[in-house]
Design a protein around this motif. Structure first.
Motif, PDB file in Angstrom:
ATOM      1  N   HIS A   1       0.815  -1.220   0.000  1.00 33.66           N
ATOM      2  CA  HIS A   1       0.000   0.000   0.000  1.00 33.66           C
ATOM      3  C   HIS A   1       0.852   1.276   0.000  1.00 33.66           C
ATOM      4  CE1 HIS A   1      -3.215  -2.818   0.780  1.00 33.66           C
ATOM      5  NE2 HIS A   1      -2.603  -3.219   1.884  1.00 33.66           N
ATOM      6  N   ILE A   2       1.710   1.388  -1.031  1.00 33.14           N
ATOM      7  CA  ILE A   2       2.513   2.609  -1.194  1.00 33.14           C
ATOM      8  C   ILE A   2       1.662   3.682  -1.866  1.00 33.14           C
ATOM      9  CG2 ILE A   2       4.600   3.600  -2.206  1.00 33.14           C
ATOM     10  CD1 ILE A   2       5.798   0.814  -2.330  1.00 33.14           C
ATOM     11  N   ASN A   3       1.748   4.891  -1.375  1.00 34.44           N
ATOM     12  CA  ASN A   3       1.078   6.023  -2.005  1.00 34.44           C
ATOM     13  C   ASN A   3       2.004   6.589  -3.090  1.00 34.44           C
ATOM     14  OD1 ASN A   3      -0.393   8.285  -2.681  1.00 34.44           O
ATOM     15  ND2 ASN A   3       0.187   9.438  -0.854  1.00 34.44           N
ATOM     16  N   ILE A   4       1.658   6.332  -4.357  1.00 32.28           N
ATOM     17  CA  ILE A   4       2.530   6.724  -5.469  1.00 32.28           C
ATOM     18  C   ILE A   4       1.980   7.894  -6.277  1.00 32.28           C
ATOM     19  CG2 ILE A   4       3.489   5.928  -7.706  1.00 32.28           C
ATOM     20  CD1 ILE A   4       3.778   3.201  -6.564  1.00 32.28           C
ATOM     21  N   GLU A   5       0.671   8.051  -6.339  1.00 36.81           N
ATOM     22  CA  GLU A   5       0.018   8.903  -7.330  1.00 36.81           C
ATOM     23  C   GLU A   5       0.606  10.307  -7.409  1.00 36.81           C
ATOM     24  OE1 GLU A   5      -4.457  10.224  -8.800  1.00 36.81           O
ATOM     25  OE2 GLU A   5      -4.182   9.261  -6.847  1.00 36.81           O
ATOM     26  N   GLU A   6       0.903  10.928  -6.267  1.00 36.55           N
ATOM     27  CA  GLU A   6       1.372  12.315  -6.277  1.00 36.55           C
ATOM     28  C   GLU A   6       2.784  12.422  -5.695  1.00 36.55           C
ATOM     29  OE1 GLU A   6      -1.600  14.472  -4.181  1.00 36.55           O
ATOM     30  OE2 GLU A   6      -3.150  14.116  -5.699  1.00 36.55           O
ATOM     31  N   THR A   7       3.577  11.367  -5.911  1.00 38.67           N
ATOM     32  CA  THR A   7       4.917  11.343  -5.297  1.00 38.67           C
ATOM     33  C   THR A   7       5.994  11.052  -6.330  1.00 38.67           C
ATOM     34  OG1 THR A   7       3.814  10.336  -3.381  1.00 38.67           O
ATOM     35  CG2 THR A   7       6.218  10.474  -3.313  1.00 38.67           C
ATOM     36  N   PRO A   8       6.464  12.065  -7.062  1.00 35.11           N
ATOM     37  CA  PRO A   8       7.592  11.830  -7.973  1.00 35.11           C
ATOM     38  C   PRO A   8       8.832  11.440  -7.169  1.00 35.11           C
ATOM     39  CG  PRO A   8       7.159  14.177  -7.762  1.00 35.11           C
ATOM     40  CD  PRO A   8       6.040  13.479  -7.053  1.00 35.11           C
ATOM     41  N   PHE A   9       9.659  10.596  -7.743  1.00 36.55           N
ATOM     42  CA  PHE A   9      10.823  10.127  -6.984  1.00 36.55           C
ATOM     43  C   PHE A   9      11.945   9.719  -7.931  1.00 36.55           C
ATOM     44  CE2 PHE A   9       8.221   6.402  -7.826  1.00 36.55           C
ATOM     45  CZ  PHE A   9       9.129   5.403  -8.160  1.00 36.55           C
ATOM     46  N   CYS A  10      13.136   9.574  -7.337  1.00 34.42           N
ATOM     47  CA  CYS A  10      14.325   9.190  -8.091  1.00 34.42           C
ATOM     48  C   CYS A  10      14.950   7.960  -7.446  1.00 34.42           C
ATOM     49  CB  CYS A  10      15.329  10.333  -8.100  1.00 34.42           C
ATOM     50  SG  CYS A  10      16.931   9.911  -8.833  1.00 34.42           S
ATOM     51  N   VAL A  11      15.361   6.992  -8.268  1.00 33.05           N
ATOM     52  CA  VAL A  11      16.108   5.825  -7.798  1.00 33.05           C
ATOM     53  C   VAL A  11      17.414   5.754  -8.579  1.00 33.05           C
ATOM     54  CG1 VAL A  11      16.189   3.306  -7.695  1.00 33.05           C
ATOM     55  CG2 VAL A  11      14.081   4.492  -7.112  1.00 33.05           C
ATOM     56  N   HIS A  12      18.532   5.852  -7.841  1.00 34.62           N
ATOM     57  CA  HIS A  12      19.863   5.707  -8.443  1.00 34.62           C
ATOM     58  C   HIS A  12      20.469   4.423  -7.903  1.00 34.62           C
ATOM     59  CE1 HIS A  12      23.818   7.166 -10.000  1.00 34.62           C
ATOM     60  NE2 HIS A  12      24.267   6.346  -9.049  1.00 34.62           N
ATOM     61  N   LEU A  13      20.859   3.533  -8.794  1.00 30.15           N
ATOM     62  CA  LEU A  13      21.358   2.234  -8.363  1.00 30.15           C
ATOM     63  C   LEU A  13      22.669   1.914  -9.074  1.00 30.15           C
ATOM     64  CD1 LEU A  13      19.147  -0.824  -7.669  1.00 30.15           C
ATOM     65  CD2 LEU A  13      21.282  -1.137  -8.878  1.00 30.15           C
ATOM     66  N   SER A  14      23.712   1.635  -8.278  1.00 22.56           N
ATOM     67  CA  SER A  14      25.021   1.292  -8.847  1.00 22.56           C
ATOM     68  C   SER A  14      25.579   0.082  -8.097  1.00 22.56           C
ATOM     69  CB  SER A  14      25.983   2.477  -8.742  1.00 22.56           C
ATOM     70  OG  SER A  14      26.154   2.842  -7.387  1.00 22.56           O
ATOM     71  N   THR A  15      26.546  -0.580  -8.703  1.00 24.23           N
ATOM     72  CA  THR A  15      27.063  -1.802  -8.095  1.00 24.23           C
ATOM     73  C   THR A  15      28.568  -1.942  -8.255  1.00 24.23           C
ATOM     74  OG1 THR A  15      26.773  -4.210  -7.981  1.00 24.23           O
ATOM     75  CG2 THR A  15      26.676  -3.203 -10.180  1.00 24.23           C
ATOM     76  N   GLU A  16      29.189  -2.600  -7.284  1.00 29.57           N
ATOM     77  CA  GLU A  16      30.603  -2.968  -7.358  1.00 29.57           C
ATOM     78  C   GLU A  16      30.779  -4.315  -8.048  1.00 29.57           C
ATOM     79  OE1 GLU A  16      32.481  -1.064  -3.324  1.00 29.57           O
ATOM     80  OE2 GLU A  16      31.188  -2.809  -3.054  1.00 29.57           O
ATOM     81  N   LEU A  17      29.660  -4.972  -8.362  1.00 34.59           N
ATOM     82  CA  LEU A  17      29.694  -6.298  -8.983  1.00 34.59           C
ATOM     83  C   LEU A  17      29.717  -6.181 -10.501  1.00 34.59           C
ATOM     84  CD1 LEU A  17      26.850  -7.709  -6.744  1.00 34.59           C
ATOM     85  CD2 LEU A  17      29.225  -8.478  -6.623  1.00 34.59           C
ATOM     86  N   THR A  18      30.428  -7.090 -11.141  1.00 33.81           N
ATOM     87  CA  THR A  18      30.381  -7.166 -12.601  1.00 33.81           C
ATOM     88  C   THR A  18      29.025  -7.722 -13.000  1.00 33.81           C
ATOM     89  OG1 THR A  18      32.751  -7.622 -12.633  1.00 33.81           O
ATOM     90  CG2 THR A  18      31.523  -8.076 -14.658  1.00 33.81           C
ATOM     91  N   VAL A  19      28.339  -7.027 -13.890  1.00 27.71           N
ATOM     92  CA  VAL A  19      26.990  -7.428 -14.288  1.00 27.71           C
ATOM     93  C   VAL A  19      27.038  -8.699 -15.140  1.00 27.71           C
ATOM     94  CG1 VAL A  19      24.931  -6.698 -15.580  1.00 27.71           C
ATOM     95  CG2 VAL A  19      26.191  -5.038 -14.183  1.00 27.71           C
ATOM     96  N   ASN A  20      26.107  -9.618 -14.860  1.00 29.87           N
ATOM     97  CA  ASN A  20      25.928 -10.835 -15.661  1.00 29.87           C
ATOM     98  C   ASN A  20      27.178 -11.710 -15.662  1.00 29.87           C
ATOM     99  OD1 ASN A  20      24.408 -12.568 -17.292  1.00 29.87           O
ATOM    100  ND2 ASN A  20      25.227 -11.682 -19.177  1.00 29.87           N
ATOM    101  N   SER A  21      27.728 -11.964 -14.452  1.00 39.38           N
ATOM    102  CA  SER A  21      28.977 -12.721 -14.394  1.00 39.38           C
ATOM    103  C   SER A  21      28.960 -13.847 -13.361  1.00 39.38           C
ATOM    104  CB  SER A  21      30.135 -11.777 -14.080  1.00 39.38           C
ATOM    105  OG  SER A  21      29.939 -11.195 -12.804  1.00 39.38           O
TER     106      SER A  21
END
Length: 392
Positions: free
Chosen positions: A132-152
């Motif tokens: 039950h997250i209230n999303i309708e009037e809540t713009p937001f930013c998600v920044h995601l980075s990793t120290e892992l090699t992708v797909n390895s």
């Protein structure tokens, strides 16, 4: 405005890959290489968007919040508990907005970007309805980075999914009050959400990756269930060696399955041997843990772990899931009296080398240089770090 940071570790399968697909025992550990997610609600006077920043797959997107909300929360959409149906709706949604995505990215949407977006929107919708997250009037930013090699083979996709699941669960809790850490029930939810998300990327995941990335430590996994955790993690260091050979987990699992179907009387005993070996390794790791607590570690148990690594690599080679470059790494490790094996699906990806407790830094440096001269990438790290956490 709500703002926070989440991180989750990668994983390494120490013993038992491929056999675990058939309900056998596997032993896996969290890696002290982490994926980090930064979440922030955007100020009221900013654009009404969902801002997605995934630099490791070169995906940057400002997507209209209203388009997302109308599609998944409008009158024409009926939320179903069927995860396959939800996944299908998310895929259709990505297809319908690809022209918008192309405008935000210099290249056509590549497969890793598509998978990342599917995982993002799938978990956002799934958890928004469930928590039950209230999303309708809540713009937001998600920044995601990793120290892992992708797909390895180091659990980058599971670490990604666990971070997203933890992010949306934490957000839902903060909208209702204070929330500082994940309790056991919440960790169980995160692992479940991430496993359902992993099915988008891997079709039939065993569940081991999301379990390690959620709970951390060193775990025993069997019959698609986490059955035990080592409470006091032994001090174990490894070298991770990247072959720089890209492989597909789906293809590797499929190839092993075909071999099993062709030669069941040969392959099934190999899987049983891997199971026995993994159980022996688990017992040995527990003994090392108990001895370290009492301050009297015995070196012979580390020798046992090394012998089991040699044998496990040989059995995986018999299943045709190794690779010439993996064999080069393991053979070179043997010349230094180190034990190495592939980790994950095989066919490329990573190998890990267990470092003896008495290994001197000069010996490790010489070995590392020899690997790098053969164009392998080497990273030293430790095993058994914490699982998903809210960073403070």
């Amino acid at each position: 405005m709500i703002e926070f940071k989440i991180s989750a570790p990668g994983k390494v399968i120490l013993y038992g890959e491929h056999a675990v697909v058939y309900g056998k025992t596997a032993v896996a550990a969290s890696l002290n290489l982490r994926t980090t997610l930064k979440f922030a609600e955007l100020p009221p006077n900013s654009e009404d968007v969902i801002r997605i920043e995934f630099p490791d797959v070169k995906l940057y997107l400002n997507f209209p919040l209203c388009v997302f909300f109308d599609y998944f929360f409008g009158n024409n959409f009926h939320y179903s508990l069927s995860k396959d149906e939800l996944h299908s709706h998310v895929k259709d949604f990505i297809d319908s907005i690809e022209h918008v995505i192309d405008k935000n990215n210099s290249d056509t949407l590549i497969e890793q970007q598509r998978s990342s977006l599917q995982a993002f929107f799938y978990l956002l919708v799934y958890i928004a309805y469930e928590e039950h997250i209230n999303i309708e009037e809540t713009p937001f930013c998600v920044h995601l980075s990793t120290e892992l090699t992708v797909n390895s083979g180091l659990g980058s996709s599971a670490s990604f999914a666990v971070c997203l699941a933890a992010c949306f669960l934490h957000w839902s809790r903060l909208q209702k009050g204070e929330h500082y850490t994940f309790n056991k029930d919440e960790l169980d939810k995160i692992s479940k959400y991430a496993l359902n998300c992993e099915r988008i990327m891997h079709e039939s995941p065993s569940g081991i990756d999301n379990s390690v990335c959620t709970y951390g430590s060193i775990i025993k996994f069997q019959n698609k269930l986490l059955v035990d955790v080592i409470p006091q993690v032994p001090d174990l260091k490894i070298l991770l060696v990247n072959t720089n050979v890209v492989r597909s987990t789906k293809e590797q699992v499929k190839n092993a399955a075909e071999l099993k179907n062709l030669y069941p009387s040969i392959v099934i005993p190999v899987l049983d041997s891997i199971d026995a070996l993994s159980n022996h390794a688990w017992q040995t790791l527990n003994e090392i843990s108990e001895l370290e607590v009492s301050g009297s570690t015995k070196e012979d148990r580390h020798t046992t772990l090394s012998r089991l690594i040699y044998m496990n690599q040989g059995l995986l080679k018999a299943l045709s899931v190794s690779h010439p470059k993996l064999e080069v790494i393991c053979a070179l490790a043997m010349t230094h009296s180190y034990a190495g094996k592939l980790t994950g699906a095989g066919g490329g990806g990573y190998a890990y080398i267990l470092l003896p407790k008495d290994a001197d830094s000069e010996s490790i440096k010489i070995f590392t240089k020899q690997l790098e001269e053969k164009d392998f990438e080497v990273t030293m790290t430790s095993l058994g770090c914490s699982g998903v956490i809210i960073e403070h």
